[in-house]
Motif scaffolding. Structure first.
Motif, mmCIF file in Angstrom:
data_model
loop_
_atom_site.group_PDB
_atom_site.id
_atom_site.type_symbol
_atom_site.label_atom_id
_atom_site.label_comp_id
_atom_site.label_asym_id
_atom_site.label_seq_id
_atom_site.Cartn_x
_atom_site.Cartn_y
_atom_site.Cartn_z
ATOM 1 N N LEU A 166 14.681 -2.020 6.244
ATOM 2 C CA LEU A 166 13.487 -2.518 5.560
ATOM 3 C C LEU A 166 12.387 -1.468 5.676
ATOM 4 C CD1 LEU A 166 13.387 -6.244 6.768
ATOM 5 C CD2 LEU A 166 14.071 -5.412 4.502
ATOM 6 N N ILE A 167 11.599 -1.355 4.620
ATOM 7 C CA ILE A 167 10.473 -0.428 4.575
ATOM 8 C C ILE A 167 9.199 -1.243 4.803
ATOM 9 C CG2 ILE A 167 9.197 1.213 3.164
ATOM 10 C CD1 ILE A 167 11.808 1.418 1.427
ATOM 11 N N PHE A 168 8.451 -0.912 5.844
ATOM 12 C CA PHE A 168 7.219 -1.632 6.146
ATOM 13 C C PHE A 168 6.029 -0.795 5.678
ATOM 14 C CE2 PHE A 168 10.438 -3.183 9.037
ATOM 15 C CZ PHE A 168 10.320 -4.548 8.854
ATOM 16 N N VAL A 169 5.273 -1.359 4.739
ATOM 17 C CA VAL A 169 4.123 -0.689 4.151
ATOM 18 C C VAL A 169 2.950 -1.649 4.229
ATOM 19 C CG1 VAL A 169 3.189 0.483 2.127
ATOM 20 C CG2 VAL A 169 5.641 0.527 2.549
ATOM 21 N N THR A 170 1.795 -1.121 4.602
ATOM 22 C CA THR A 170 0.626 -1.987 4.737
ATOM 23 C C THR A 170 -0.639 -1.224 4.417
ATOM 24 O OG1 THR A 170 -0.558 -3.497 6.243
ATOM 25 C CG2 THR A 170 0.349 -1.476 7.198
ATOM 26 N N SER A 171 -1.674 -1.964 4.049
ATOM 27 C CA SER A 171 -3.034 -1.426 3.881
ATOM 28 C C SER A 171 -3.983 -2.606 3.932
ATOM 29 C CB SER A 171 -3.174 -0.648 2.573
ATOM 30 O OG SER A 171 -2.669 -1.362 1.484
ATOM 31 N N SER A 172 -5.237 -2.345 4.295
ATOM 32 C CA SER A 172 -6.072 -3.490 4.664
ATOM 33 C C SER A 172 -7.534 -3.340 4.313
ATOM 34 C CB SER A 172 -5.933 -3.742 6.168
ATOM 35 O OG SER A 172 -6.792 -4.752 6.610
ATOM 36 N N HIS A 173 -7.894 -2.390 3.443
ATOM 37 C CA HIS A 173 -9.319 -2.267 3.180
ATOM 38 C C HIS A 173 -9.846 -3.372 2.282
ATOM 39 C CE1 HIS A 173 -12.928 -0.883 1.021
ATOM 40 N NE2 HIS A 173 -13.277 -0.629 2.259
ATOM 41 N N SER A 174 -9.100 -3.745 1.244
ATOM 42 C CA SER A 174 -9.543 -4.768 0.312
ATOM 43 C C SER A 174 -8.382 -5.698 -0.004
ATOM 44 C CB SER A 174 -10.071 -4.117 -0.977
ATOM 45 O OG SER A 174 -9.034 -3.381 -1.613
ATOM 46 N N GLU A 175 -8.639 -6.727 -0.781
ATOM 47 C CA GLU A 175 -7.567 -7.637 -1.156
ATOM 48 C C GLU A 175 -6.470 -6.904 -1.918
ATOM 49 O OE1 GLU A 175 -7.021 -10.754 -0.313
ATOM 50 O OE2 GLU A 175 -8.795 -10.659 0.966
#
Length: 460
Positions: free
Chosen positions: A306-315
């Motif tokens: 599985l590839i885990f990708v994330t970001s959290s600055h905006s919706e």
């Protein structure tokens, strides 16, 4: 979009500080994982996963005393690049300014850069891993920076990469350099002006942060900038460009990862407009996904196919578990559901600065304000959500793990040791005595922690 606290300057860091992966082969395969971690060849170590194996690691220390501190080596200037290690050699980069080395850490909303147009020296240091003694140092470049940095960043954010023969260091607009491990310059490459700033306020120059990786005989760089973004591969022996693929994306700070599956290799990149997968041999696009949040910093990681990708600055502030081997245009199901492309995803659970970490069958995340999460790798089930650091401390450095423990360094210089299980029990808090923005490295049972002014070797 509101310009608020979440624009604090950690966005300029390498993905570690944001981020990196040298050769992210399937780390769950016994044939591709190291039984004992000696070399730490990139940001986040073997396979870009941040996990060391085969040695006991310390739980408690105090950097102001001799308790579990093997050595402490001063490094001039400013650099948020992480140490990398091959054999008995440790490598680190820095940028020395005539105006000094001020940093402003913490949770704040100032997006203005540091207006420092003094002459800088971009340097590479090689230290003896066992003693901290400097084996050699090289000045890669000298001059006035092409772009400013953020108040929380440096002009040396990118972590080096090594394959045991070559050492590749990246200073953004100031160039890409390749040395042998004895410090002989093999080649250098000017990749042009790389303005990695806030795409909505172009004058807010923040500094380049995506680190190079080495895969097989290629150096791969991701250059998402204000104009003419691209991902490219160069021959590691000569610096000759092998391929370059344009990207229609705004500045990002994550580092690419290569996953070697049973049928193909995938070069995986984070992004705002374009999370994507490429053939690392040719640069041909394999798949693309427009489901990110703006100002992406974390590096993609791969575990359990599985590839885990994330970001959290905006919706939507997403945390994704994408399937390997996918093709074409990726679409997301409703949050909490799955489809042929995405095993699971959670809205509002993304991380802003830190790259997540997988230990066993658990995924651990920590946001810039210390909100910590524990998830089931396969299903996304949430086992724990809590806060470390009291809510007033910033966290930019990504976690590393070994010996059943997680290590989270706060910007204030406290290293939180967390039990790497569902309970995420806090085992200790260890003061370094200095600002800490760089992700630690691990080798042969020793933690190597880079602070604002030193590199520390911590072991029992």
């Amino acid at each position: 979009m509101t310009v608020g606290r979440r624009f604090f300057g950690g966005v300029v860091l390498c993905a570690a500080i944001a981020a990196n992966g040298l050769s992210a082969a399937n780390a769950d395969s016994p044939s591709s994982s190291e039984k004992k971690t000696v070399n730490w060849p990139q940001f986040r170590g073997p396979h870009a996963r941040g996990v060391a194996k085969g040695f006991a690691l310390p739980t408690r220390w105090n950097a102001s005393e001799t308790n579990n501190v093997r050595w402490k080596a001063p490094i001039p200037g400013l650099g948020h690049s992480s140490p990398v290690i091959w054999g008995d050699k440790l490598f680190v980069t820095t940028a020395i300014s005539a105006k000094g080395d001020s940093l402003k850490v913490g949770l704040y909303g100032d997006i203005s850069p540091v207006l420092d147009k003094s002459e800088h020296e971009w340097k590479v240091y090689c230290l003896d891993k066992m003693s901290g003694e400097i084996k050699w140092e090289r000045t890669a470049h000298k001059g006035v920076p092409t772009f400013y940095r953020h108040t929380k960043a440096t002009q040396a954010n990118c972590t080096p990469a090594t394959d045991g023969e070559h050492l590749v260091v990246f200073f953004g607009s100031e160039g890409l350099f390749c040395y042998d491990l004895d410090g002989r310059l093999l080649w250098k490459k000017d990749l042009g002006e790389l303005d990695a700033g806030f795409y909505m306020v172009p004058d807010a120059q923040w500094g380049f942060g995506s680190s190079p990786i080495i895969w097989n005989d290629l150096v791969i760089v991701q250059c998402d900038v204000q104009k003419n973004s691209f991902v490219a591969a160069l021959d590691v022996a000569t610096g000759k460009e092998v391929w370059r693929t344009p990207r229609a994306d705004v500045p990002t700070w994550g580092t690419p990862t290569v996953y070697e599956g049973p049928e193909r290799a995938e070069l995986i990149v984070n992004g705002y407009r374009h999370i994507g997968g490429y053939d690392p041999r040719t640069g041909k696009e394999l798949w693309r996904f427009a489901g990110g949040a703006d100002i992406p910093v974390p590096t993609p990681i791969v575990a359990h196919d599985l590839i885990f990708v994330t970001s959290s600055h905006s919706e939507p502030r997403p945390l994704y578990a994408l399937r390997t081997g996918i093709n074409g245009t990726v679409t997301a199901p409703e949050s909490g559901e799955s489809n042929e492309f995405i095993a699971w995803w959670k809205r509002g659970y993304g991380t802003y600065m830190q790259t997540p970490i997988v230990v066993g069958d658990l995924l651990f995340t920590c946001n810039d304000n210390g909100v910590f999460g524990v998830f089931d790798v396969a299903t996304g089930e949430t086992f724990e959500r809590k806060r470390i650091g009291g809510g007033r401390t910033g966290f930019t450095a990504s976690a590393v793990s070994g010996d059943g423990k997680l290590y989270y360094a706060s910007e204030d210089g406290d290293v939180y040791v967390i039990k790497a299980d569902r309970s995420a029990e806090e085992l200790a808090v260890n003061p370094m005595g200095e600002v800490c923005m760089a992700t630690p490295a691990i080798s042969e049972g020793t933690l190597f922690i880079r602070t604002q002014k030193h590199v520390f070797a911590i072991s029992e």
